[in-house]
Design a protein around this motif. Structure first.
Motif, PDB file in Angstrom:
ATOM      1  N   SER A   1       0.843  -1.195   0.000  1.00 45.25           N
ATOM      2  CA  SER A   1       0.000   0.000   0.000  1.00 45.25           C
ATOM      3  C   SER A   1       0.877   1.243   0.000  1.00 45.25           C
ATOM      4  O   SER A   1       1.866   1.318   0.731  1.00 45.25           O
ATOM      5  N   GLU A   2       0.491   2.217  -0.792  1.00 45.47           N
ATOM      6  CA  GLU A   2       1.242   3.473  -0.844  1.00 45.47           C
ATOM      7  C   GLU A   2       0.993   4.330   0.398  1.00 45.47           C
ATOM      8  O   GLU A   2       1.635   5.350   0.596  1.00 45.47           O
ATOM      9  N   LYS A   3       0.055   3.880   1.271  1.00 46.45           N
ATOM     10  CA  LYS A   3      -0.229   4.675   2.476  1.00 46.45           C
ATOM     11  C   LYS A   3       0.768   4.386   3.599  1.00 46.45           C
ATOM     12  O   LYS A   3       0.989   5.217   4.468  1.00 46.45           O
ATOM     13  N   ASP A   4       1.335   3.161   3.624  1.00 49.96           N
ATOM     14  CA  ASP A   4       2.323   2.830   4.667  1.00 49.96           C
ATOM     15  C   ASP A   4       3.398   1.904   4.086  1.00 49.96           C
ATOM     16  O   ASP A   4       3.445   0.713   4.368  1.00 49.96           O
ATOM     17  N   PRO A   5       4.295   2.499   3.275  1.00 51.19           N
ATOM     18  CA  PRO A   5       5.240   1.679   2.479  1.00 51.19           C
ATOM     19  C   PRO A   5       6.515   1.235   3.194  1.00 51.19           C
ATOM     20  O   PRO A   5       7.208   0.345   2.695  1.00 51.19           O
ATOM     21  N   SER A   6       6.827   1.829   4.368  1.00 49.82           N
ATOM     22  CA  SER A   6       8.177   1.604   4.922  1.00 49.82           C
ATOM     23  C   SER A   6       8.435   0.205   5.490  1.00 49.82           C
ATOM     24  O   SER A   6       9.544  -0.320   5.336  1.00 49.82           O
ATOM     25  N   PRO A   7       7.454  -0.445   6.177  1.00 46.63           N
ATOM     26  CA  PRO A   7       7.766  -1.778   6.724  1.00 46.63           C
ATOM     27  C   PRO A   7       8.250  -2.770   5.660  1.00 46.63           C
ATOM     28  O   PRO A   7       9.134  -3.598   5.925  1.00 46.63           O
ATOM     29  N   SER A   8       7.721  -2.658   4.443  1.00 44.44           N
ATOM     30  CA  SER A   8       8.121  -3.626   3.404  1.00 44.44           C
ATOM     31  C   SER A   8       9.593  -3.457   3.037  1.00 44.44           C
ATOM     32  O   SER A   8      10.273  -4.437   2.692  1.00 44.44           O
ATOM     33  N   LEU A   9      10.095  -2.221   3.114  1.00 43.84           N
ATOM     34  CA  LEU A   9      11.513  -2.015   2.782  1.00 43.84           C
ATOM     35  C   LEU A   9      12.426  -2.579   3.867  1.00 43.84           C
ATOM     36  O   LEU A   9      13.488  -3.124   3.584  1.00 43.84           O
ATOM     37  N   LYS A  10      11.978  -2.454   5.112  1.00 43.84           N
ATOM     38  CA  LYS A  10      12.752  -3.034   6.213  1.00 43.84           C
ATOM     39  C   LYS A  10      12.832  -4.555   6.023  1.00 43.84           C
ATOM     40  O   LYS A  10      13.891  -5.169   6.212  1.00 43.84           O
ATOM     41  N   ILE A  11      11.717  -5.138   5.622  1.00 41.95           N
ATOM     42  CA  ILE A  11      11.691  -6.592   5.386  1.00 41.95           C
ATOM     43  C   ILE A  11      12.658  -6.951   4.249  1.00 41.95           C
ATOM     44  O   ILE A  11      13.402  -7.940   4.338  1.00 41.95           O
ATOM     45  N   ALA A  12      12.664  -6.122   3.202  1.00 41.36           N
ATOM     46  CA  ALA A  12      13.577  -6.386   2.066  1.00 41.36           C
ATOM     47  C   ALA A  12      15.033  -6.373   2.543  1.00 41.36           C
ATOM     48  O   ALA A  12      15.853  -7.217   2.151  1.00 41.36           O
ATOM     49  N   GLU A  13      15.351  -5.421   3.407  1.00 40.89           N
ATOM     50  CA  GLU A  13      16.731  -5.324   3.916  1.00 40.89           C
ATOM     51  C   GLU A  13      17.084  -6.564   4.748  1.00 40.89           C
ATOM     52  O   GLU A  13      18.193  -7.096   4.644  1.00 40.89           O
ATOM     53  N   LEU A  14      16.132  -7.017   5.547  1.00 41.49           N
ATOM     54  CA  LEU A  14      16.404  -8.201   6.383  1.00 41.49           C
ATOM     55  C   LEU A  14      16.577  -9.450   5.514  1.00 41.49           C
ATOM     56  O   LEU A  14      17.427 -10.307   5.801  1.00 41.49           O
ATOM     57  N   LEU A  15      15.798  -9.540   4.458  1.00 39.86           N
ATOM     58  CA  LEU A  15      15.943 -10.700   3.556  1.00 39.86           C
ATOM     59  C   LEU A  15      17.328 -10.681   2.892  1.00 39.86           C
ATOM     60  O   LEU A  15      17.989 -11.726   2.761  1.00 39.86           O
ATOM     61  N   ALA A  16      17.765  -9.477   2.506  1.00 39.39           N
ATOM     62  CA  ALA A  16      19.097  -9.370   1.886  1.00 39.39           C
ATOM     63  C   ALA A  16      20.172  -9.766   2.899  1.00 39.39           C
ATOM     64  O   ALA A  16      21.117 -10.495   2.578  1.00 39.39           O
ATOM     65  N   GLU A  17      20.010  -9.282   4.144  1.00 44.74           N
ATOM     66  CA  GLU A  17      20.978  -9.605   5.213  1.00 44.74           C
ATOM     67  C   GLU A  17      21.004 -11.112   5.473  1.00 44.74           C
ATOM     68  O   GLU A  17      22.046 -11.679   5.812  1.00 44.74           O
ATOM     69  N   ALA A  18      19.870 -11.755   5.267  1.00 49.57           N
ATOM     70  CA  ALA A  18      19.800 -13.210   5.486  1.00 49.57           C
ATOM     71  C   ALA A  18      20.462 -13.987   4.347  1.00 49.57           C
ATOM     72  O   ALA A  18      20.602 -15.205   4.429  1.00 49.57           O
ATOM     73  N   GLY A  19      20.835 -13.279   3.273  1.00 48.27           N
ATOM     74  CA  GLY A  19      21.533 -13.946   2.175  1.00 48.27           C
ATOM     75  C   GLY A  19      20.660 -14.263   0.973  1.00 48.27           C
ATOM     76  O   GLY A  19      21.069 -15.018   0.077  1.00 48.27           O
ATOM     77  N   LEU A  20      19.454 -13.694   0.920  1.00 49.18           N
ATOM     78  CA  LEU A  20      18.594 -13.967  -0.237  1.00 49.18           C
ATOM     79  C   LEU A  20      19.242 -13.358  -1.487  1.00 49.18           C
ATOM     80  O   LEU A  20      19.614 -12.178  -1.476  1.00 49.18           O
ATOM     81  N   PRO A  21      19.391 -14.138  -2.547  1.00 45.13           N
ATOM     82  CA  PRO A  21      20.024 -13.584  -3.755  1.00 45.13           C
ATOM     83  C   PRO A  21      19.242 -12.391  -4.322  1.00 45.13           C
ATOM     84  O   PRO A  21      18.019 -12.319  -4.192  1.00 45.13           O
ATOM     85  N   ASP A  22      19.982 -11.491  -4.965  1.00 44.27           N
ATOM     86  CA  ASP A  22      19.372 -10.286  -5.545  1.00 44.27           C
ATOM     87  C   ASP A  22      18.250 -10.667  -6.512  1.00 44.27           C
ATOM     88  O   ASP A  22      18.386 -11.600  -7.316  1.00 44.27           O
ATOM     89  N   GLY A  23      17.174  -9.916  -6.452  1.00 46.63           N
ATOM     90  CA  GLY A  23      16.083 -10.099  -7.426  1.00 46.63           C
ATOM     91  C   GLY A  23      15.036 -11.117  -7.021  1.00 46.63           C
ATOM     92  O   GLY A  23      13.993 -11.218  -7.670  1.00 46.63           O
ATOM     93  N   VAL A  24      15.309 -11.886  -5.959  1.00 52.55           N
ATOM     94  CA  VAL A  24      14.308 -12.889  -5.536  1.00 52.55           C
ATOM     95  C   VAL A  24      13.126 -12.186  -4.857  1.00 52.55           C
ATOM     96  O   VAL A  24      11.977 -12.586  -5.020  1.00 52.55           O
ATOM     97  N   PHE A  25      13.407 -11.104  -4.136  1.00 54.27           N
ATOM     98  CA  PHE A  25      12.339 -10.334  -3.480  1.00 54.27           C
ATOM     99  C   PHE A  25      12.515  -8.862  -3.853  1.00 54.27           C
ATOM    100  O   PHE A  25      13.581  -8.287  -3.647  1.00 54.27           O
ATOM    101  N   ASN A  26      11.496  -8.288  -4.432  1.00 51.64           N
ATOM    102  CA  ASN A  26      11.558  -6.896  -4.881  1.00 51.64           C
ATOM    103  C   ASN A  26      10.365  -6.138  -4.322  1.00 51.64           C
ATOM    104  O   ASN A  26       9.291  -6.721  -4.155  1.00 51.64           O
ATOM    105  N   VAL A  27      10.571  -4.866  -4.041  1.00 52.32           N
ATOM    106  CA  VAL A  27       9.461  -4.021  -3.571  1.00 52.32           C
ATOM    107  C   VAL A  27       9.289  -2.882  -4.569  1.00 52.32           C
ATOM    108  O   VAL A  27      10.227  -2.127  -4.833  1.00 52.32           O
ATOM    109  N   LEU A  28       8.099  -2.807  -5.098  1.00 52.18           N
ATOM    110  CA  LEU A  28       7.782  -1.779  -6.081  1.00 52.18           C
ATOM    111  C   LEU A  28       6.650  -0.952  -5.505  1.00 52.18           C
ATOM    112  O   LEU A  28       5.564  -1.472  -5.264  1.00 52.18           O
ATOM    113  N   HIS A  29       6.913   0.315  -5.250  1.00 58.67           N
ATOM    114  CA  HIS A  29       5.837   1.165  -4.721  1.00 58.67           C
ATOM    115  C   HIS A  29       5.027   1.717  -5.882  1.00 58.67           C
ATOM    116  O   HIS A  29       5.548   1.930  -6.975  1.00 58.67           O
TER     117      HIS A  29
END
Ligand code: NAD
Length: 500
Positions: A176-204
């Motif tokens: 939702s464009e009304k509360d977009p920030s939590p999804s980006l935090k999740i994306a960062e945590l997935l990257a930190e966990a070692g998820l390869p680039d492009g497997v999870f993307n966030v498009l606002h």
């Protein structure tokens, strides 16, 4: 200074270039705190291309690799519960403890995804015919997209992507464009966990981004959660474009209270389920159906409890209920209460015009309670999505059940009774996807699936649980024969193959 929120594509932040921005407000102050980039068609195409590239390797990655990453992600999520809850409170407005609850329920689906090895075991039948074996396996569908609502900015995305990526798909989240920030935090945590680039993307984005995802030839499946009109549109459009689609819609959840119920427990449950998260839950109880003589006493008990609820900013640990998402939504919710008396309702509590000292520009509204609500009232017919509880009266169980079953929605429902036989009848006879017996918000645990009936869900699959695994995978059946070298070849036979 407002902050800006950008896309997350291919494992990194990608600045929005469309020139379109959406304002994000802090509902407790009414101030615009953030501008979120709204994606253009070209930006959607770039996200899909990144997800498609990643699928080439992720789709065939080992289960061990996937679950190792998911277990790391689970630990990071656990350690970051408070950080995610703070982002939810800042943009959604719900109270911190409630925000922690949504993170906890999202984490349950990550738990399920960590155990995907069991879910993906497949089936094998040996010797179905002479030296013939048959195996059923499930494979990922490819690039999948999730379009999510404002009211659970962390949990609802987690209903989708953990299972999607665990089963080998790559994922594009359009939050939702009304509360977009939590999804980006999740994306960062997935990257930190070692998820390869492009497997999870966030498009606002807004409708432009959604419409491109619905038509993009490289997107195989769409998961949607939001309001009924948009869910219907998503289902129709994505299906017409040949995509697999599950679209969960809005709700009007009824709680049937029989005369033998524990009325104190029922009143506690009604207040918690109607006014929690200011009624902005798809599983909120918004209609209580009081059967027989219990109505007056029940309404009195609900009123006493509702009057004690403390309304305030989500950051204040003493607040029990926060503001609504926008001022426009607050005014719409108020309009149902203002029109209620003229439609034949008895207004027991009118929460309109409420404000919180020191936060006068916040999107506040108090708790409203409407009694003797006729089914013709707009306050009953529409999903209000605010802290307004309607009480309807029915003479008998049968009358109450018929009323519930006449609703176009069928998400969750509950019965409050001490009578096991009546509860059993209700489970079987009510037309809703999720039923609570003395449980007002029967959101299924992660290893069962979540979904409504009728206008509350379009598509064949419920979300998460076994249905989630099925939605994000395609079945394949492999029939194998290894000939015995000592046997002569069977020779040509144009008859339809039979097992013997
Ligand atoms: P919404 O339908 O307005 O928006 C949901 C998503 O759709 C957002 O990402 C939004 O950007 C997008 N969208 C909005 N309008 C669109 C359009 N015209 N074309 C394409 N995309 C569009 O819902 P909301 O207000 O964010 O969320 C509240 C609603 O969601 C309520 O109706 C609630 O019941 C429902 N909901 C349902 C469930 C469920 O499980 N059934 C769970 C949570 C919320």
């Amino acid at each position: 200074m407002t902050k800006t929120v950008h896309h997350w594509i291919g494992g990194k932040t990608v600045e929005g270039t469309s020139g379109n921005w959406g304002p994000v407000t802090d509902p407790a102050t009414g101030a615009v705190t953030t501008q979120v980039a709204l994606a253009s068609v070209d930006e959607v195409d770039a996200a899909v291309a990144a997800a498609k590239d990643a699928f080439a390797t992720w789709g065939t990655s080992s289960l061990a690799q996937r679950t190792t990453i998911l277990f790391k992600f689970r630990a990071l999520l656990d350690a970051n519960r408070d950080a995610i809850a703070e982002l939810i409170v800042a943009e959604h407005g719900k109270v911190h403890s409630d925000a922690l609850g949504e993170v906890a329920r999202g984490l349950e689906i990550v738990d399920l995804a960590c155990g995907i090895t069991t879910q993906l075991k497949g089936e094998l039948s040996t010797q179905v015919s002479n030296r013939v074996d048959v195996a059923s396996i499930r494979q990922p569908v490819g690039v999948v997209a999730g379009i999510t609502p404002f009211n659970f900015p962390a949990m609802v995305p987690m209903w989708m992507f953990p299972i999607a990526i665990a089963t080998g798909n790559t994922f594009i989240l359009k939050p939702s464009e009304k509360d977009p920030s939590p999804s980006l935090k999740i994306a960062e945590l997935l990257a930190e966990a070692g998820l390869p680039d492009g497997v999870f993307n966030v498009l606002h984005g807004d409708k432009v981004a959604v419409d491109r995802l619905l038509e993009h030839p490289d997107v195989s499946a769409i998961s949607f959660v939001g309001s009924t009109p948009i869910a219907r549109y998503i289902h129709t459009t994505a299906s017409a474009n040949g995509k697999r689609v599950q679209a969960l819609g809005g709700a009007k959840n009824h709680m049937l209270v029989l005369p033998d119920a524990d009325l104190d427990a029922a009143a506690d449950a009604a207040v918690s389920a109607a006014y929690g998260s200011a009624g902005e839950r798809c599983m909120a109880i918004s209609a209580v159906v009081a059967v027989g003589s219990v109505g007056d006493e029940l309404v009195q008990k609900i009123r006493e409890r509702a009057e004690k609820i403390k309304i305030g900013p989500g950051t204040d640990p003493t607040s029990e209920m926060g503001p609504l998402i926008t001022a426009v939504h607050r005014d719409k919710v108020a309009s149902y209460v203002h029109g209620a008396a003229a439609e034949g309702c008895e207004v027991v509590l009118d929460g309109t015009g409420y404000t919180v000292e020191g936060h006068e520009n916040g999107h506040w509204i108090g708790l409203s309670l409407l009694d003797h609500v006729p089914t013709s009232a707009k306050a009953y017919q529409d999903e209000i999505f605010g802290p307004v509880l309607c009480v309807l009266r029915a003479e008998t169980y049968e009358e109450g059940l018929a009323l519930i079953n006449a609703s176009p929605f069928g998400n969750g429902t509950a019965i409050f009774t001490r009578d096991g036989g009546a509860a059993r009848r209700f489970q079987l006879e009510v037309e809703a996807g999720m039923v609570g017996v003395n449980v007002p918000i029967p959101v299924p645990v992660g290893y069962h699936s979540f979904g409504g009936w009728k206008d509350s869900l379009f598509g064949d699959h419920h979300i998460y649980g076994n249905d989630g695994v099925h939605f994000y995978t395609r079945g394949k059946v492999v029939t194998t024969r290894w000939p015995d070298p000592s046997e002569a070849p069977a020779g040509v036979d144009l008859g339809f193959p039979r097992n013997h």
